[in-house]
Write a protein that holds these residues in place. Structure first.
Motif, short mmCIF file in Angstrom:
data_model
loop_
_atom_site.label_atom_id
_atom_site.label_comp_id
_atom_site.label_asym_id
_atom_site.label_seq_id
_atom_site.Cartn_x
_atom_site.Cartn_y
_atom_site.Cartn_z
N ASP A 210 5.57 7.37 2.41
CA ASP A 210 6.33 6.72 1.69
C ASP A 210 6.37 5.61 2.86
O ASP A 210 7.15 4.26 2.52
CB ASP A 210 7.42 6.96 0.77
CG ASP A 210 7.28 7.95 -0.38
OD1 ASP A 210 5.98 7.70 -0.62
OD2 ASP A 210 8.37 8.37 -0.35
N ILE A 226 5.47 -2.44 -6.39
CA ILE A 226 5.10 -2.76 -7.17
C ILE A 226 4.03 -1.09 -6.91
O ILE A 226 3.42 -1.35 -5.86
CB ILE A 226 3.60 -3.51 -7.64
CG1 ILE A 226 4.11 -4.86 -7.52
CG2 ILE A 226 2.27 -3.26 -8.08
CD1 ILE A 226 5.15 -5.21 -9.26
N HIS A 227 3.91 -0.41 -7.30
CA HIS A 227 3.19 1.56 -7.83
C HIS A 227 2.95 1.47 -8.84
O HIS A 227 1.52 3.03 -8.03
CB HIS A 227 4.33 2.36 -7.57
CG HIS A 227 5.81 2.00 -6.62
ND1 HIS A 227 5.42 1.50 -4.95
CD2 HIS A 227 6.70 1.76 -6.41
CE1 HIS A 227 6.61 1.36 -4.39
NE2 HIS A 227 7.37 1.41 -5.71
N GLU A 228 2.42 1.01 -9.77
CA GLU A 228 1.82 1.68 -10.58
C GLU A 228 0.31 0.31 -11.10
O GLU A 228 -0.48 0.58 -12.08
CB GLU A 228 2.16 1.51 -11.93
CG GLU A 228 3.85 2.12 -12.19
CD GLU A 228 3.12 3.78 -11.24
OE1 GLU A 228 2.37 4.45 -12.46
OE2 GLU A 228 4.21 5.00 -11.11
N GLU A 229 0.21 -0.19 -10.24
CA GLU A 229 -0.95 -0.67 -10.07
C GLU A 229 -2.02 -0.93 -8.40
O GLU A 229 -1.54 -1.17 -7.83
CB GLU A 229 -0.13 -2.68 -10.49
CG GLU A 229 0.10 -3.07 -11.22
CD GLU A 229 0.36 -4.15 -11.68
OE1 GLU A 229 0.11 -5.29 -10.74
OE2 GLU A 229 1.52 -4.43 -13.04
N GLN A 231 -4.16 -2.65 -5.99
CA GLN A 231 -3.77 -3.37 -5.04
C GLN A 231 -4.33 -4.23 -3.77
O GLN A 231 -5.25 -2.57 -3.42
CB GLN A 231 -2.17 -3.66 -4.13
CG GLN A 231 -0.78 -3.75 -5.51
CD GLN A 231 0.08 -3.78 -4.30
OE1 GLN A 231 0.48 -5.79 -4.37
NE2 GLN A 231 1.23 -3.06 -4.72
N PRO A 252 -2.35 3.80 -8.00
CA PRO A 252 -1.65 5.04 -8.46
C PRO A 252 -2.62 5.74 -8.31
O PRO A 252 -3.30 6.10 -8.90
CB PRO A 252 -1.24 4.15 -9.85
CG PRO A 252 -2.36 3.47 -9.57
CD PRO A 252 -2.93 2.83 -8.81
N SER A 253 -1.96 6.85 -7.94
CA SER A 253 -2.40 8.37 -9.08
C SER A 253 -1.34 9.44 -8.86
O SER A 253 -0.47 9.07 -9.24
CB SER A 253 -2.98 8.57 -7.04
OG SER A 253 -2.17 9.65 -5.96
N GLU A 254 -1.46 10.95 -9.10
CA GLU A 254 -1.03 11.86 -10.05
C GLU A 254 0.11 11.89 -9.27
O GLU A 254 1.13 11.77 -9.68
CB GLU A 254 -1.63 13.06 -10.09
CG GLU A 254 -1.09 13.70 -10.27
CD GLU A 254 -1.85 15.24 -10.66
OE1 GLU A 254 -0.97 16.46 -11.90
OE2 GLU A 254 -2.36 15.22 -10.66
N GLY A 256 1.40 9.97 -6.31
CA GLY A 256 1.43 9.07 -5.47
C GLY A 256 0.99 8.04 -5.12
O GLY A 256 -0.25 7.53 -6.55
N GLU A 257 1.16 7.33 -4.27
CA GLU A 257 0.05 6.12 -3.73
C GLU A 257 -1.39 6.09 -2.91
O GLU A 257 -0.77 6.82 -1.79
CB GLU A 257 0.87 4.51 -3.15
CG GLU A 257 1.44 3.72 -4.70
CD GLU A 257 1.68 2.98 -4.28
OE1 GLU A 257 1.33 1.68 -4.11
OE2 GLU A 257 2.73 2.64 -3.83
#
Length: 556
Positions: A210, A226-229, A231, A252-254, A256-257
């Motif tokens: 993280d 922003i974690h769900e888009e 970039q 984003p993945s299952e 985390g990023e």
């Protein structure tokens, strides 16, 4: 008032303005310049920020070494004198010219073609030479890097130290990409080396991961919260003798990023034309095409097949003070001194098509268009090739002859393609055997006979004698190649030459099968055949060639 009359009045006003500029130049004892009749250098233009240029009613039009040609409306104004003094303080020699205000304003329009300065779009990672050299000595192969990760105390190591180790490891091992993959209980780190992914470490604690994600986002100018888009960003690694740009993609993945960082090391494309791996007979064809004053050279192949390296090698071979070369790229991957490179910016309306249209007005000798993606770009590129420009570009097709049907699919008229197309190149990358550990393979009589028949059937222009005493090798693995057996990559090529026969054929039919028959008549050596010849030269393996070009029929 009619349009023709209005146009005539505008021309008369402009001529009067230019005459006034000439008179002012004479009074000041300075040379006059008509900006309608010269091409403005983007390299020179970028030396002065647009706001300062507007304040001083000035424009830099040419830069040669440390000398700048600077055009003013009034070189005696305070703003103009301040600008001259500022440039002189930077050790520039200034040549002053006088022009009309309209001419200067029109020249300012070219500011929109200058890509944003790097400082505005990149973060920076500074690795001192001593630190990098120390790390690279310790982790000079993948095995030593993997062992270094096993020794890490993740409760003690800082994010900076961990990130520096990863970057140094990637650079030391010539990685093209760094992959961070979030998993349920930890994160995995992998490097892509010579086109193949290799595990480095699969147990990075999530708290450390993280922190790495946040650090990478900060450096790349991305939004931390922003974690769900998805970039995209970039940053630069400043080394002692070069800058390495890193392109960052986060999705984003299952769990985390997930991050992929592409490393753009300028040294990987600093390959000379002679070192691309082109056989002598094909090299003559390439040399002939690039020495022409006009024509279209297309380089085809999928992403990651080395097209940019080949085109940049051609540009460097052609680059000289007597020739003007301009590019429009998406994005600019590597800077080449002496060449004016521009980057597409769709938001500003600077696309491949609009950029190419603008470039043609800049009076270049050679143009590089990053990719032909649509009919408009294709049409302008072909017209430029027909009107005295050498145009280089890329196209996504499977092979060299596929470039012609692809252009037709885009909507280009066949009668335009024939006269414009000088050369179509296709290429793939295959891994090179490690010279330190490769081992000669014993060849049975059946395979030997098949290889001899293959050599005999090659086009006459191929020097068959060179391959009569062939040897085949297999990968073994040693410390120098991280026990992989391969080290580095080489391109395999095919070259399809344009000409009257191609022109006449495509006026009748542009199907792949008909073009293939013509290619055989023209004695084109295919990528697969070129790859097999590299196997017989001890450079790579049949497995690598089949992986890039498909099964070798006579072997199966």
């Amino acid at each position: 008032m009619s349009e023709d009359l209005q146009k005539k009045l505008n021309e008369l006003r402009r001529e009067a303005e230019e005459r006034d500029a000439q008179k002012r130049a004479e009074k000041l004892g300075l040379p006059y310049i008509d900006l309608r009749k010269i091409a403005v250098s983007l390299e020179a233009l970028a030396l002065i920020p647009e706001e300062k240029a507007r304040q001083a009613k000035a424009v830099a039009v040419e830069k040669k070494s440390d000398t700048i040609a600077l055009v003013f409306y009034n070189p005696k104004s305070k703003e103009a004198e301040d600008l001259i003094n500022e440039l002189k303080s930077q050790n520039f020699e200034i040549k002053i010219f006088v022009s009309s205000e309209s001419g200067i304003k029109e020249a300012w329009d070219s500011y929109k073609f200058i890509p944003p300065p790097k400082e505005q779009i990149t973060g920076e990672v500074k690795i001192t030479k001593s630190t990098l050299e120390k790390l690279m000595l310790e982790i000079n192969n993948l095995i030593s890097l993997q062992n270094e990760f096993k020794k890490i105390d993740f409760n003690e190591i800082s994010t900076t130290e961990l990130f520096q180790l990863i970057l140094a490891g990637a650079l030391a091992n010539r990685s093209s990409d760094i992959h961070f993959e979030a998993q349920e209980k930890s994160a995995r780190l992998r490097f892509r080396i010579d086109g193949v992914l290799h595990d480095v470490f699969d147990n990075i604690p999530l708290k450390n991961y993280d922190s790495l994600v946040s650090r990478i986002k900060l450096l790349s100018g991305l939004k931390i919260n922003i974690h769900e888009e998805a970039q995209d960003g970039r940053f630069t690694i400043n080394l002692a003798e070069k800058e390495v740009e890193v392109r960052v993609s986060i999705i984003p993945s299952e769990f985390g990023e997930t991050i992929v960082m592409r490393i753009l090391d300028p040294e990987t494309t600093m390959v000379g034309l002679e070192k691309l791996g082109v056989r002598p007979d094909d090299f003559k064809m390439l040399e002939k095409a690039i020495k022409q004053p006009n024509g279209l050279i297309l380089n085809t192949g999928p992403t990651g097949s080395g097209k940019t390296t080949t085109l940049y090698a051609i540009l460097r071979a052609l680059n000289s003070p007597e020739i003007k070369i301009i590019t429009v790229e998406d994005p600019i991957e590597y800077r080449i001194e002496g060449i004016e490179q521009t980057q597409v910016d769709p938001e500003a309306g600077y696309t491949f098509a609009s950029g190419l249209r603008a470039i043609v007005r800049q009076d270049p000798d050679i143009i590089l268009v990053g990719e032909v993606r649509d009919k408009e770009t294709a049409d302008i590129a072909l017209q430029a090739a027909l009107t005295g420009h050498l145009v280089l570009s890329t196209l996504h097709t499977n092979d060299a002859i596929g470039a012609i049907p692809r252009l037709v699919d885009l909507g280009v008229k066949p009668q335009t393609i024939g006269p414009a197309l000088s050369l179509s190149i296709a290429q793939r990358l295959v891994r090179k055997l490690c010279d330190n550990c490769k081992k000669e393979v014993e060849i049975n009589e059946e395979l030997k006979s098949k290889i001899e028949q293959f050599i005999e059937k090659l086009p006459q222009r191929v020097n068959k004698e060179e391959y009569k005493n062939f040897k085949i090798y297999k990968p073994v693995g040693c410390e120098k190649c991280s026990n992989i057996g391969y080290k580095g990559r080489v391109a395999i090529f095919e070259f399809f030459e344009g000409g009257p026969d191609v022109e006449q054929l495509i006026l009748k039919e542009v199907s792949w099968s008909v073009l293939k028959e013509l290619a055989n008549k023209k004695q084109m050596t295919t990528m697969q055949e070129d790859g097999i010849l590299k196997v017989l030269s001890g450079i790579t393996t049949f497995e690598e060639v089949e992986g890039a070009t498909g099964p070798i029929e006579w072997m199966n």
